[in-house]
Scaffold this motif. Structure first.
Motif, PDB file in Angstrom:
ATOM      1  N   ASP A  16       5.038  -0.774  -9.742  1.00 18.62           N
ATOM      2  CA  ASP A  16       5.324   0.578 -10.669  1.00 18.62           C
ATOM      3  C   ASP A  16       4.999   0.277 -11.817  1.00 18.62           C
ATOM      4  N   GLY A  17       3.638   0.279 -12.381  1.00 18.58           N
ATOM      5  CA  GLY A  17       3.130   0.259 -13.704  1.00 18.58           C
ATOM      6  C   GLY A  17       3.522  -0.902 -14.569  1.00 18.58           C
ATOM      7  N   ARG A  18       3.943  -1.903 -13.946  1.00 20.09           N
ATOM      8  CA  ARG A  18       4.326  -3.032 -14.974  1.00 20.09           C
ATOM      9  C   ARG A  18       3.771  -4.306 -14.400  1.00 20.09           C
ATOM     10  N   MET A  24      -1.885   5.255  -9.207  1.00 21.00           N
ATOM     11  CA  MET A  24      -1.381   4.229  -8.362  1.00 21.00           C
ATOM     12  C   MET A  24       0.463   4.775  -7.833  1.00 21.00           C
ATOM     13  N   GLU A  25       0.532   4.195  -6.505  1.00 23.68           N
ATOM     14  CA  GLU A  25       1.696   4.604  -5.753  1.00 23.68           C
ATOM     15  C   GLU A  25       2.727   3.924  -6.169  1.00 23.68           C
ATOM     16  N   PRO A  26       4.043   4.574  -6.277  1.00 23.64           N
ATOM     17  CA  PRO A  26       5.393   3.859  -6.667  1.00 23.64           C
ATOM     18  C   PRO A  26       5.745   2.887  -5.414  1.00 23.64           C
ATOM     19  N   GLY A  27       6.329   1.806  -5.999  1.00 26.94           N
ATOM     20  CA  GLY A  27       6.644   0.774  -4.860  1.00 26.94           C
ATOM     21  C   GLY A  27       5.485  -0.001  -4.175  1.00 26.94           C
ATOM     22  N   ARG A  28       4.389   0.405  -4.537  1.00 26.72           N
ATOM     23  CA  ARG A  28       3.171  -0.384  -3.968  1.00 26.72           C
ATOM     24  C   ARG A  28       2.757  -1.728  -4.818  1.00 26.72           C
ATOM     25  N   LEU A  29       2.456  -2.778  -4.128  1.00 26.12           N
ATOM     26  CA  LEU A  29       2.107  -3.832  -4.861  1.00 26.12           C
ATOM     27  C   LEU A  29       0.503  -3.899  -4.915  1.00 26.12           C
ATOM     28  N   TYR A  30       0.133  -4.068  -6.509  1.00 29.86           N
ATOM     29  CA  TYR A  30      -1.206  -4.128  -6.470  1.00 29.86           C
ATOM     30  C   TYR A  30      -1.605  -5.442  -6.955  1.00 29.86           C
TER      31      TYR A  30
END
Lengths: 374, 522
Positions: free
Chosen positions: A268-270, A233-239
């Motif tokens: 960011d993983g959270r 998963m890319e940092p700063g990208r919204l999933y």
């Protein structure tokens, strides 16, 4: 070894709406209308067809059934002699009775709950027994979008027999129980959502191991994909993570429980927001770099518009088709007939834009090219 | 149809050889060395360096020679398949002629060693080269190698060559995807993944093969190769294949033809003429070598001149001036080794013997007969109540195979392909191949008649299917309890996918089942 036990619940009014053009018989009013239109019960006869498959091995397993029309009648007609559970039934059986009966079966620790009905019955049974007791549906309803149903009454009976015999081919997997709004269907407005996840038996091929590779299950492949996806998963990208069991794997791999039936947003993983609605989602993705991750509904192949309506047309447009990741198990894709995916976003123009081929992720580094029907 | 007769198999209740034997019993007792010899050579064990010497003797069963022979005779009588009428689809079961066997056992063949100087290997190198030329004629390719020890290994060779080719062009990082179809043999996606490629699989659509649009959607400047079979195991030939290959090439990708299903198209089409860069033949199937545990296999991998520099080495070459053959190791661009030496040459020898015995006309005729036999069998099998075929709406004749389904019979009687397979053994015919994963057709089975089974054999086989379908309705439990006449009854397959229980060696068996094994013993 103890004999295995099978519990039987028949929803005697399931399926009555279908032949008279109603979309089901959930609720007393719909049932009354079905009756007024001349509908007759079909569930009983189909349940007997399934149960007849168990008759030759009647002595090999224990059989529990609800009284009368809710099970025992069909068992007896199929040549079986069930132990009748002391649960309440009335002529106008309702979801409440089904839930209570299922719960009583669970308390008796049945190895399988074999029920006859449709999606509404599946929902009530699941509510009564929970995610741990295996359930298998004899298809007798009008709507049967849940993955707990066998393809036919005979197939349900055969599978139940294998289970009763302790056949090693019988395995269990997660199966989605769907919830369709009948009132909406009668107005030609489909709105389905995932109601929950049941444990359902299936027959696994265990033959010719010399040539067939050991079949890694979809569940293992999807768990592996979930871990790989979480790692890349890319940092700063919204999933934007849709609903269902496959997405729950991804949510867990990222490190939060998430909502099974809802859409969750991660950055960011959270977890940024859980179980979000369409408006909030729109505010979140506006102007953001975002990716939508969704699963596929079993049997029908919907990517959007079944259970994840929160991811509405505006959200999808804002994110863009190229930022949509579709994930599902190979066997679910193989089970689609015809082999196409569907979208029903509520915006026909968007549906047309989404049509065409898309790669569906099935395992780390593996994808299948599928067509989204126009 | 006629009612097939049942056969009764020997039942020996034969123990595992490791559980046999009596301490001190020997197969052969060697005389003690004469004093002079012993003095000159010393103890036999001294010939083995101390570090390599066993501390304890190997725990082998101590048996006499006749005990051993009788044990294996018993086991051979208890074999459950591959010995009778065996229409095992996708495997193209052919008779391994005694002539080919004898030739491959001749001392000029059997006593060779790959470390011999190539000047002493001229005969076999000539045969390898001559057979290479035969395969070039059948495929249009420019060079074949034989290192791959099977079809999947040849597919792996393709992925290795693909890596080498794009690495040389500086495009390997960019081209990291391989496209295949859901009906290609699973070795194609598997070897692609093994070589580090992402795999994109195309689904079948209405015509029984994937659409060109799906291919176009999958192709990009990231595509390294297209790997597929045609026809696939359902016997359906993709008539757009030339356009497929053209599109792949246009995208800058390589195209590889997995010829596992070559029997129905032998000498009808040539991979290179269709535009493919490389292809693979299975000498242990299509070319008459032993198959199915009968011996080592050989995947012949052939490619265009453009890819030839990347082939594994050594490559057998002929010096036209001197007429001598050599092993060429001096190949700078080679992907290196995919296996030691230059192939299972005794299989190449058998395949060469087969090809020479058949001749070009014979190979073409065999292809026709295999398609004819399949379509005859299809007529017979579809007449059995409960048997259907994949894509029933397609009217075209299938090639060398048809995929059937027992879904209807299973639904009506509970008898599916597992029960059918077990019952077939009682009639002395082999169960068919079912289907590769994933099963696109429920309860699938895939027989392949090929060109060498007689009409009587095919009829017997079909009679057995018809008989069991009849029994399924009249005496379901009898079928369910099968086999009745075989060495063993139905086995519990639950351990097949359980690493805690499966054991492929005696040591693993003792480790995983030690307590249980000891209890059973005593």
């Amino acid at each position: 070894m103890d004999r295995r036990s099978i519990g039987v619940i028949v929803n005697p009014i399931a399926g009555m709406g279908g032949r008279v053009g109603l979309k089901g018989t959930d609720g007393a009013e719909a049932l009354a209308r079905a009756r007024a239109l001349g509908a007759t019960p079909a569930s009983h006869a189909r349940a007997v067809r399934a149960l007849a498959k168990l008759a030759p091995i009647a002595d090999a397993f224990r059989l529990l059934a609800c009284p009368g029309a809710m099970g025992a009648d069909a068992c007896r007609e199929a040549g079986l002699d069930p132990e009748t559970l002391p649960v309440a039934v009335t002529d106008e059986t309702s979801g409440e009775h089904t839930r209570a009966a299922a719960s009583a079966m669970a308390a008796r620790r049945v190895d399988l709950l074999l029920f006859a009905g449709g999606d509404g019955t599946a929902r009530d049974v699941l509510d009564g027994i929970g995610e741990d007791v295996p359930m298998l549906g004899i298809p007798t309803g009008v709507k049967m979008h849940s993955a707990v149903f066998a393809a036919s009454p005979e197939a349900a009976g055969n599978l139940a027999r294998l289970l009763a015999e302790g056949d090693a081919r019988v395995r269990f997997r997660e199966a989605e129980v769907m919830d369709l709004d009948e009132a909406g269907l009668r107005e030609n407005r489909v709105s389905a959502r995932l109601h929950g996840v049941a444990r359902a038996p299936f027959e696994r091929a265990l033959m010719q191991a010399g040539k067939a590779s050991a079949q890694a299950s979809d569940e293992d492949a999807l768990d592996a994909f979930a871990r790989a996806f979480a790692a890349r998963m890319e940092p700063g990208r919204l999933y934007v993570l849709g609903c269902g069991t496959t997405l729950r794997r991804i949510k867990r791999a990222i490190g939060f429980e998430g909502t099974l039936l809802g859409v969750d947003v991660v950055i960011d993983g959270r977890a940024l927001a859980l179980d979000v609605g369409e408006e909030r989602l729109m505010r979140l993705v506006a102007g953001a770099r975002a990716t939508i991750v969704v699963g596929v509904t079993g049997g029908q192949g919907f990517v959007f518009g079944r259970g994840n309506q929160q991811i509405g047309p505006e959200v999808i447009r804002a994110v863009g088709r190229e930022n949509i990741v579709v994930v599902t198990g190979v066997s679910k894709l193989v089970g689609l007939d015809p082999p196409v995916l569907r979208v029903d976003t509520g915006d026909p123009a968007l549906d047309r834009d989404l049509a065409g081929y898309i790669r569906v992720e099935t395992a780390p580094g593996q994808s299948t090219m599928m067509r989204i029907a126009a | 149809m006629s009612t097939p007769r049942e056969v009764t198999q020997a039942r020996w209740n034969e123990p595992v050889v490791m559980e046999m034997g009596v301490p001190g019993r020997r197969g052969a007792v060697f005389p003690a060395a004469e004093a002079e010899v012993a003095a000159a050579v010393g103890e036999a064990s001294s010939l083995v360096p101390a570090a390599m010497r066993r501390r304890a003797k190997p725990a082998l069963p101590e048996m006499s020679e006749p005990d051993v022979l009788r044990h294996y005779l018993h086991l051979s009588q208890e074999v459950l398949g591959m010995m009778n009428i065996s229409l095992f689809g996708t495997c193209t079961m052919k008779y391994n002629s005694r002539l080919s066997e004898q030739i491959s056992l001749r001392p000029q063949m059997a006593d060779m060693h790959p470390y011999q100087d190539p000047r002493t290997l001229q005969g076999i190198l000539e045969i390898v080269h001559e057979f290479d030329l035969i395969l070039r004629q059948l495929s249009g390719m420019d060079q074949f190698v034989f290192q791959a020890a099977g079809g999947a290994h040849a597919a792996y060779t393709q992925t290795a060559v693909t890596r080498g080719y794009f690495a040389a062009k500086g495009e390997l990082e960019q081209r990291n995807q391989i496209i295949t179809t859901i009906q290609a043999h699973p070795c194609n996606p598997a070897t692609a993944a093994t070589s580090g490629f992402e795999v994109i699989t195309l689904m079948l659509e209405e015509n029984g093969y994937p659409s060109i649009e799906a291919l176009k959607a999958a192709l990009s400047n990231r595509t390294a190769a297209l790997m597929l079979n045609n026809p696939d195991d359902m016997g359906i030939y993709n008539p757009q294949i030339k356009e497929w290959v053209r599109l792949a090439k246009e995208a800058g990708a390589l195209a590889f033809y997995d010829h596992a299903n070559f029997n129905g198209v032998m000498s009808k089409i040539r991979a290179r003429d269709l535009g493919f860069d490389a292809c693979m033949f299975m000498l242990h199937k299509t070319f008459g070598g032993p198959k199915g545990g009968g011996g080592p296999a050989t995947g012949a991998y052939g490619c265009s001149a453009e890819l030839a520099p990347f082939l594994p080495k050594p490559v057998v070459v002929k010096d036209e001036a001197s007429g001598l053959y050599d092993l060429d190791y001096d190949r700078e661009m080679s992907v290196g080794k995919v296996r030691e030496f230059f192939g299972n040459l005794h299989i190449v020898m058998r395949a060469y013997a087969w090809a020479r015995a058949m001749g070009a006309e014979g190979i073409a005729e065999a292809s026709d007969i295999s398609v004819l036999a399949n379509n005859y069998m299809e007529k017979r099998l579809l007449a059995v109540d409960g048997v259907t075929k994949s894509h029933p709406h397609l009217d075209e004749y299938r090639l060398e195979m048809t995929r059937y389904s027992l879904e209807k019979l299973k639904e009506e009687t509970g008898i599916g392909v597992a029960e059918l397979s077990a019952r077939m053994v009682d009639f002395g015919v082999d169960a068919p191949w079912l289907a590769h994963e994933p099963w696109l057709v429920p309860e699938p089975f895939t027989p392949e008649a090929g060109e060498m089974w007689s009409k009587e054999d095919i009829d017997t086989w079909c009679d057995v299917i018809a008989q069991i379908a009849k029994e399924a309705r009249e005496n379901t439990d009898h079928v369910k309890a099968a086999p009745h006449n075989a060495a063993i009854h139905a086995i519990d397959g639950s351990a097949l996918d359980d690493p805690a229980r499966w054991a492929t060696t005696w040591r693993a068996y003792l480790k995983k089942h030690g307590a249980q094994a000891r209890r059973a013993a005593g």
